[in-house]
Scaffold this active site. Structure first.
Site, PDB file in Angstrom:
ATOM      1  N   LYS A  19       0.589  -1.115  -0.002  1.00  0.00           N
ATOM      2  CA  LYS A  19      -0.026   0.166   0.212  1.00  0.00           C
ATOM      3  C   LYS A  19       0.492   1.376   0.255  1.00  0.00           C
ATOM      4  O   LYS A  19       0.706   2.259  -0.711  1.00  0.00           O
ATOM      5  CB  LYS A  19      -1.387   0.204   0.935  1.00  0.00           C
ATOM      6  CG  LYS A  19      -1.922   0.599   1.419  1.00  0.00           C
ATOM      7  CD  LYS A  19      -3.463   0.742   2.429  1.00  0.00           C
ATOM      8  CE  LYS A  19      -2.917   0.885   3.632  1.00  0.00           C
ATOM      9  NZ  LYS A  19      -3.091   2.248   3.875  1.00  0.00           N
ATOM     10  N   ARG A  24       3.142   6.022  -3.554  1.00  0.00           N
ATOM     11  CA  ARG A  24       4.085   7.363  -3.682  1.00  0.00           C
ATOM     12  C   ARG A  24       4.625   6.622  -5.564  1.00  0.00           C
ATOM     13  O   ARG A  24       4.787   7.686  -5.984  1.00  0.00           O
ATOM     14  CB  ARG A  24       5.185   6.319  -2.569  1.00  0.00           C
ATOM     15  CG  ARG A  24       4.918   6.669  -1.394  1.00  0.00           C
ATOM     16  CD  ARG A  24       6.255   6.162  -0.280  1.00  0.00           C
ATOM     17  NE  ARG A  24       5.755   6.660   0.452  1.00  0.00           N
ATOM     18  CZ  ARG A  24       5.406   6.488   2.365  1.00  0.00           C
ATOM     19  NH1 ARG A  24       4.466   5.360   1.798  1.00  0.00           N
ATOM     20  NH2 ARG A  24       5.417   6.414   3.717  1.00  0.00           N
ATOM     21  N   GLY A  91      -5.204   8.078   5.211  1.00  0.00           N
ATOM     22  CA  GLY A  91      -4.412   9.373   5.946  1.00  0.00           C
ATOM     23  C   GLY A  91      -2.962   9.252   5.587  1.00  0.00           C
ATOM     24  O   GLY A  91      -2.622  10.611   5.132  1.00  0.00           O
ATOM     25  N   SER A 164       6.623   8.798  12.182  1.00  0.00           N
ATOM     26  CA  SER A 164       5.823   8.587  11.296  1.00  0.00           C
ATOM     27  C   SER A 164       6.354   9.077  10.224  1.00  0.00           C
ATOM     28  O   SER A 164       7.187  10.327   9.669  1.00  0.00           O
ATOM     29  CB  SER A 164       4.536   9.365  11.906  1.00  0.00           C
ATOM     30  OG  SER A 164       4.147   9.937  10.435  1.00  0.00           O
ATOM     31  N   ASP A 312       1.491  -1.686  11.873  1.00  0.00           N
ATOM     32  CA  ASP A 312       0.345  -1.911  11.237  1.00  0.00           C
ATOM     33  C   ASP A 312      -0.324  -3.310  11.818  1.00  0.00           C
ATOM     34  O   ASP A 312      -0.763  -4.177  11.659  1.00  0.00           O
ATOM     35  CB  ASP A 312       0.602  -1.659   9.278  1.00  0.00           C
ATOM     36  CG  ASP A 312       0.637   0.144   9.112  1.00  0.00           C
ATOM     37  OD1 ASP A 312      -0.291   0.343  10.611  1.00  0.00           O
ATOM     38  OD2 ASP A 312       0.770   0.247   8.305  1.00  0.00           O
ATOM     39  N   LYS A 339      -5.300   5.226  14.689  1.00  0.00           N
ATOM     40  CA  LYS A 339      -5.176   4.521  13.389  1.00  0.00           C
ATOM     41  C   LYS A 339      -6.096   5.226  12.944  1.00  0.00           C
ATOM     42  O   LYS A 339      -7.032   5.791  13.497  1.00  0.00           O
ATOM     43  CB  LYS A 339      -4.426   3.528  13.317  1.00  0.00           C
ATOM     44  CG  LYS A 339      -2.820   3.445  13.789  1.00  0.00           C
ATOM     45  CD  LYS A 339      -1.934   3.947  12.916  1.00  0.00           C
ATOM     46  CE  LYS A 339      -0.572   4.132  12.812  1.00  0.00           C
ATOM     47  NZ  LYS A 339       0.056   4.618  12.067  1.00  0.00           N
ATOM     48  N   ARG A 385      -7.823  -3.876   9.706  1.00  0.00           N
ATOM     49  CA  ARG A 385      -6.512  -4.256   9.911  1.00  0.00           C
ATOM     50  C   ARG A 385      -7.305  -4.552  11.126  1.00  0.00           C
ATOM     51  O   ARG A 385      -6.764  -5.954  11.595  1.00  0.00           O
ATOM     52  CB  ARG A 385      -5.622  -3.594  10.594  1.00  0.00           C
ATOM     53  CG  ARG A 385      -5.068  -2.895   9.517  1.00  0.00           C
ATOM     54  CD  ARG A 385      -3.201  -2.648   9.435  1.00  0.00           C
ATOM     55  NE  ARG A 385      -3.311  -2.048   8.229  1.00  0.00           N
ATOM     56  CZ  ARG A 385      -2.228  -3.120   7.028  1.00  0.00           C
ATOM     57  NH1 ARG A 385      -2.745  -4.009   6.718  1.00  0.00           N
ATOM     58  NH2 ARG A 385      -1.800  -1.716   5.826  1.00  0.00           N
TER      59      ARG A 385
HETATM   60  C1  S3P Z   1       2.340   5.121   5.999  1.00  0.00           C
HETATM   61  C2  S3P Z   1       2.743   4.913   6.855  1.00  0.00           C
HETATM   62  C3  S3P Z   1       2.387   4.594   9.232  1.00  0.00           C
HETATM   63  C4  S3P Z   1       1.657   3.384   8.253  1.00  0.00           C
HETATM   64  C5  S3P Z   1       0.738   3.678   7.699  1.00  0.00           C
HETATM   65  C6  S3P Z   1       0.992   3.815   6.800  1.00  0.00           C
HETATM   66  C7  S3P Z   1       2.980   5.479   5.188  1.00  0.00           C
HETATM   67  O1  S3P Z   1       1.973   5.440   9.435  1.00  0.00           O
HETATM   68  O2  S3P Z   1       0.443   3.370   9.683  1.00  0.00           O
HETATM   69  O3  S3P Z   1      -0.287   2.357   7.213  1.00  0.00           O
HETATM   70  O4  S3P Z   1       2.653   4.781   4.164  1.00  0.00           O
HETATM   71  O5  S3P Z   1       4.078   6.009   5.556  1.00  0.00           O
HETATM   72  P1  S3P Z   1       2.642   6.638   9.689  1.00  0.00           P
HETATM   73  O6  S3P Z   1       3.855   7.600   9.376  1.00  0.00           O
HETATM   74  O7  S3P Z   1       1.010   7.824  10.407  1.00  0.00           O
HETATM   75  O8  S3P Z   1       3.222   5.786  11.307  1.00  0.00           O
END
Ligand code: S3P
Length: 425
Positions: A19, A24, A91, A164, A312, A339, A385
């Site tokens: 994902k 990206r 997110g 993060s 995750d 999350k 999840r």
């Molecule tokens: C992600 C980063 C993580 C992860 C999310 C995907 C990403 O989140 O939990 O499922 O693709 O950069 P955080 O950056 O909030 O830790």
């Protein structure tokens, strides 16, 4: 959705594309000059949200299942969206896009579903404001919808209070539009897909310890990207195969980037029989086939620097803890609360429903393993999840598991229940 325990899991499975890497590939492909061809793209709802946001900004994206072509227009080639950008449940879309939008020559707004509108965005608004970006939360509650008036940005050296990848990537992407080198230092290194892929597209990205930096205004060139299988999706089958006696599963071509492989390290420490069969690379990303055989598991302590590498996977690791002998402790994982749902509260509440002895703490949970577990009605809170973790738990329970809003798995794993069914025969 109803899931019942069945026989051992046996056979081979190719899980859908990663994902994080799929998001990206669209974003960086859009900012590159020329065509980017992506294969094994994840067609989950989150990644489709990213595609639709870029289409709204004038980028042609041709999608044919998991094959995608992105016709990039360079880092200054996006056009103003006519409507508010909609990120759904994602997110990653909101936070990474905000970094890109902050540096554009136009204004935009971005929002998402009710879960997204509760998730903290100050963590990106703070560094972006330090870069002199004009970004605000429409309801002034620090959450989406966000309103962004793009402009040229000032480079910063940002010390992030959280590990993060979404915050780090947001700042690095804003750094494309800054007046000098931008850097981000994290307390612990988070997933590094942005750094690897931006470099692959031609950006000047450097990493040293917990710091990543980027030079502004690079020429980015379209690339071919084959997305490895998502270790976060493979995690459910790894856990299921470990739990159900007599199982043996080969998961093909899974990403094993060391910033993402904590689940495998913890499962091995619990006594899990896991081997890499065919290690190789897909672009800059390491991957392997992963052979998993059922094993008897011991409780472990999961804490410290490993947490970002399995953040995750903690819901499914909690399920493994419930089935293992002894106590499993999860610490240093307060991020679970912000999350797609509050995963400390939702996991403990639902684990209790299936008969597990579990206590929530401020930054994790304490699980007394080895109790007899039974099926129950699980409130997934529409968190993909949580749903997949309790589908795995069902395999170790007496009776049937009812997953409310079980179709939320489509966020990251369309076809999840079918794959589970197929391997369980
Ligand atoms: C992600 C980063 C993580 C992860 C999310 C995907 C990403 O989140 O939990 O499922 O693709 O950069 P955080 O950056 O909030 O830790």
């Amino acid at each position: 959705m109803i899931v019942r325990s069945k026989g051992p899991l046996r056979g081979e499975l190719t899980v859908p594309g990663d994902k994080s890497i799929s998001h990206r590939s669209i974003m960086f492909g859009a900012l590159a000059d020329g065509m980017t061809e992506v294969t094994n793209f994840l067609t989950g709802a989150d990644c489709l949200s990213t595609i639709s946001c870029f289409r709204q900004m004038g980028i042609e994206v041709q999608q044919n299942g998991s094959s995608v072509k992105v016709f990039g227009k360079g880092i200054h080639g996006l056009k103003a969206p006519e409507q508010i950008l909609y990120a759904g449940n994602s997110g990653t879309t909101v936070r990474l896009m905000s970094g890109i939008l902050a540096g554009q020559a136009f204004s935009s707004s971005i929002t998402g579903d009710t879960s997204i509108q509760k998730r903290p965005m100050k963590r990106i608004m703070t560094p972006l404001s330090m870069m002199q970006a004009d970004i605000s939360s429409v309801y002034e509650n620090g959450c989406a919808p966000l309103s962004i008036h793009g402009k040229s940005l000032k480079a910063i050296d940002y010390k992030s209070p959280v590990a993060s990848a979404q915050v780090k990537s947001c700042v690095l992407l804003a750094g494309l539009y800054a007046d000098d080198i931008t850097s981000v230092t994290e307390p612990v290194v988070s997933r590094n897909h942005s750094e690897l892929m931006l470099r692959y597209f031609g950006a000047d990205v450097n990493t040293k310890g917990t710091t990543a930096s980027i030079c502004p205004d690079p020429p980015l060139t379209g690339q071919k990207i084959c997305v490895p299988g998502d270790i976060s999706s493979a995690a459910y089958f790894i856990a299921a195969a470990l739990l159900v006696p007599g199982s043996e599963v080969l998961l093909k071509n899974v990403g094993i980037n060391p910033t993402r492989d904590g689940l495998l390290r913890v499962c091995r420490a619990m006594g899990g029989d896991i081997t890499y069969v065919n290690e190789n690379h897909s672009g800059a990303e390491p991957c392997a086939d992963i052979l998993v055989r059922s094993s008897s598991l011991q409780g472990v302590v999961i804490e410290g620097d490993i947490i970002p590498t399995l953040i995750d996977e903690l819901p499914v690791l909690a399920v493994l803890g419930a089935c293992a002998d002894g106590t499993t402790v999860i610490r240093d994982a307060a991020e679970l609360k912000v999350k797609e749902s509050d995963r400390i509260a939702v996991m403990t509440e639902n684990l209790k429903r299936i008969g597990c002895d579990v206590t929530a703490t401020d930054d994790g949970m304490i699980i007394q393993g080895g109790k007899a577990l039974h099926g129950a009605s699980i409130d997934t809170k529409k968190d993909h999840r949580i749903a997949m973790s309790f589908a795995v738990a069902a395999l170790a329970c007496d009776g049937e598991m009812e997953l409310l809003d079980g179709d939320c798995v489509n966020i990251s794993y369309p076809g999840f229940y079918q794959d589970l069914e197929r391997l369980s025969r």
